[in-house]
Design an enzyme around this catalytic site. Structure first.
Site, PDB file in Angstrom:
ATOM      1  N   ASP A  63      -3.145   0.647  -2.150  1.00  0.00           N
ATOM      2  CA  ASP A  63      -3.160  -0.733  -1.519  1.00  0.00           C
ATOM      3  C   ASP A  63      -4.199  -0.904  -0.279  1.00  0.00           C
ATOM      4  O   ASP A  63      -4.693   0.183   0.009  1.00  0.00           O
ATOM      5  CB  ASP A  63      -1.892  -1.046  -0.869  1.00  0.00           C
ATOM      6  CG  ASP A  63      -1.082   0.076   0.037  1.00  0.00           C
ATOM      7  OD1 ASP A  63      -1.908   1.036   0.310  1.00  0.00           O
ATOM      8  OD2 ASP A  63       0.079  -0.084   0.145  1.00  0.00           O
ATOM      9  N   ASN A 132      12.261  -0.216   4.283  1.00  0.00           N
ATOM     10  CA  ASN A 132      12.674  -1.128   3.721  1.00  0.00           C
ATOM     11  C   ASN A 132      12.851  -0.741   2.070  1.00  0.00           C
ATOM     12  O   ASN A 132      13.055  -1.494   1.168  1.00  0.00           O
ATOM     13  CB  ASN A 132      12.429  -2.562   3.762  1.00  0.00           C
ATOM     14  CG  ASN A 132      11.028  -2.924   3.505  1.00  0.00           C
ATOM     15  OD1 ASN A 132      10.097  -1.747   2.803  1.00  0.00           O
ATOM     16  ND2 ASN A 132      10.261  -3.993   3.621  1.00  0.00           N
ATOM     17  N   HIS A 134       9.981  -0.075   0.180  1.00  0.00           N
ATOM     18  CA  HIS A 134       8.823  -0.698  -0.374  1.00  0.00           C
ATOM     19  C   HIS A 134       7.913   0.679  -0.750  1.00  0.00           C
ATOM     20  O   HIS A 134       7.955   1.606  -0.127  1.00  0.00           O
ATOM     21  CB  HIS A 134       7.800  -1.621   0.229  1.00  0.00           C
ATOM     22  CG  HIS A 134       6.916  -1.267   1.409  1.00  0.00           C
ATOM     23  ND1 HIS A 134       6.943  -1.805   2.732  1.00  0.00           N
ATOM     24  CD2 HIS A 134       6.303   0.166   1.695  1.00  0.00           C
ATOM     25  CE1 HIS A 134       6.289  -1.094   3.522  1.00  0.00           C
ATOM     26  NE2 HIS A 134       5.883   0.133   2.998  1.00  0.00           N
ATOM     27  N   GLU A 139       7.189  -5.293  -1.847  1.00  0.00           N
ATOM     28  CA  GLU A 139       8.099  -5.705  -0.987  1.00  0.00           C
ATOM     29  C   GLU A 139       9.538  -5.861  -1.837  1.00  0.00           C
ATOM     30  O   GLU A 139       9.349  -6.384  -2.636  1.00  0.00           O
ATOM     31  CB  GLU A 139       7.707  -6.664  -0.131  1.00  0.00           C
ATOM     32  CG  GLU A 139       6.709  -6.254   0.808  1.00  0.00           C
ATOM     33  CD  GLU A 139       7.080  -5.371   2.025  1.00  0.00           C
ATOM     34  OE1 GLU A 139       7.916  -4.613   2.168  1.00  0.00           O
ATOM     35  OE2 GLU A 139       6.365  -5.618   3.095  1.00  0.00           O
TER      36      GLU A 139
HETATM   37  C1  GLP Z   1       2.739   1.324   4.507  1.00  0.00           C
HETATM   38  C2  GLP Z   1       2.050   1.583   3.354  1.00  0.00           C
HETATM   39  C3  GLP Z   1       2.922   2.373   2.318  1.00  0.00           C
HETATM   40  C4  GLP Z   1       3.582   3.499   2.903  1.00  0.00           C
HETATM   41  C5  GLP Z   1       4.511   2.862   3.780  1.00  0.00           C
HETATM   42  C6  GLP Z   1       5.409   4.058   4.874  1.00  0.00           C
HETATM   43  O1  GLP Z   1       2.704  -0.011   5.241  1.00  0.00           O
HETATM   44  N1  GLP Z   1       1.700   0.230   2.447  1.00  0.00           N
HETATM   45  O2  GLP Z   1       1.979   2.771   1.158  1.00  0.00           O
HETATM   46  O3  GLP Z   1       4.078   4.396   2.259  1.00  0.00           O
HETATM   47  O4  GLP Z   1       4.199   1.585   4.497  1.00  0.00           O
HETATM   48  O5  GLP Z   1       4.329   4.301   6.039  1.00  0.00           O
HETATM   49  P1  GLP Z   1       4.793   5.386   6.929  1.00  0.00           P
HETATM   50  O6  GLP Z   1       4.345   6.655   6.074  1.00  0.00           O
HETATM   51  O7  GLP Z   1       3.760   5.199   8.283  1.00  0.00           O
HETATM   52  O8  GLP Z   1       6.073   5.450   7.158  1.00  0.00           O
END
Ligand code: GLP
Length: 236
Positions: A63, A132, A134, A139
């Site tokens: 992404d 959440n 995702h 989402e």
């Molecule tokens: C982000 C990314 C995801 C990631 C997630 C968790 O917003 N878009 O690909 O896996 O949120 O992030 P973190 O590893 O900082 O908890």
């Protein structure tokens, strides 16, 4: 869906690196699906330290914020370059990330899916997990989208990602993300889950059913998913 619990995020990163190393050594021209966020940083550091041969590897990222300039230090293009790509011998022309600078988001998403398909799909996908549920930026919602698409970020994701910005109002409100089908087309998936904040979601993932309200729960339907969890996330 298999779960393996690790004493620390360090031992988890080392095990994840073993899996990636095995993939690279058994198929030097593998297509890797890569993620951003703080969770995969330990894995990326470990991969850099192992000095593996990425010369034939191709990377497709999950992404990117939208719109955003590639040179913006909050972009995922910048994140990947700084935290992995510039430290390994992967070819820059083998590194793909949805283009946050594209004028036409829908055309960019279509191009990204077609490109990934032309490369034959992802062999090994690394995923993080949103608080959440995702995955990528898919989402929680009444409906999920199959292909790569533009999506609005939920308030909870904006708040969760605000720590990387000066304030929450600077977090982009939209992103381009691989969709559920794009992610599911990966042959093998590893999900990395660390820290107390992921305690609730990891339990929902393993103890509750499949719902679009927790996009990660759909991973229960994929034939080859390994979820690596540290004790902080497991025990809360
Ligand atoms: C982000 C990314 C995801 C990631 C997630 C968790 O917003 N878009 O690909 O896996 O949120 O992030 P973190 O590893 O900082 O908890």
């Amino acid at each position: 869906m298999k779960k393996i619990v690790f004493e620390s995020d360090v031992s988890l990163a080392s095990f994840a690196a073993d899996m990636v190393q095995k993939q690279i050594e058994s198929k030097p021209d593998s297509i890797l699906g890569l993620a951003t966020g703080s969770t995969p940083l330990g894995l990326y550091k470990e991969l850099i330290d192992r000095n593996l041969d990425f010369s034939k590897i191709t990377a497709f990222n999950l992404d990117e914020y939208y719109p955003i300039q590639k040179t913006d230090d909050q972009s995922y293009a910048y994140f990947m370059k700084e935290n992995l790509f510039k430290h390994i011998n992967i070819r820059p022309e083998h590194c793909f990330i949805p283009n946050g600078e594209a004028k036409d988001a829908d055309a960019e998403c279509k191009r990204y899916d077609e490109l990934l398909e032309a490369y034959g799909g992802v062999d090994l996908q690394i995923l993080g997990l949103g608080e959440n549920g995702h995955i990528g930026f898919n989402e929680p919602d009444e409906e999920l989208v199959a292909g790569t698409h533009k999506t609005a970020l939920t308030q909870s994701t904006i708040q969760a990602n605000a720590r990387f910005f000066e304030s929450a109002d600077q977090v982009p409100t939209a992103a381009l993300t691989m969709g559920m089908k794009t992610i599911f087309s990966a042959k093998k998936i590893i999900v990395l889950v660390t820290g107390k904040k992921k305690h609730d979601i990891i339990h929902r993932l393993f103890e509750k059913g499949i719902t679009t309200d927790n996009p990660a729960s759909l991973l229960q339907l994929h034939p080859d998913v390994t979820v690596l969890v540290d004790t902080a996330a497991e025990e809360g």
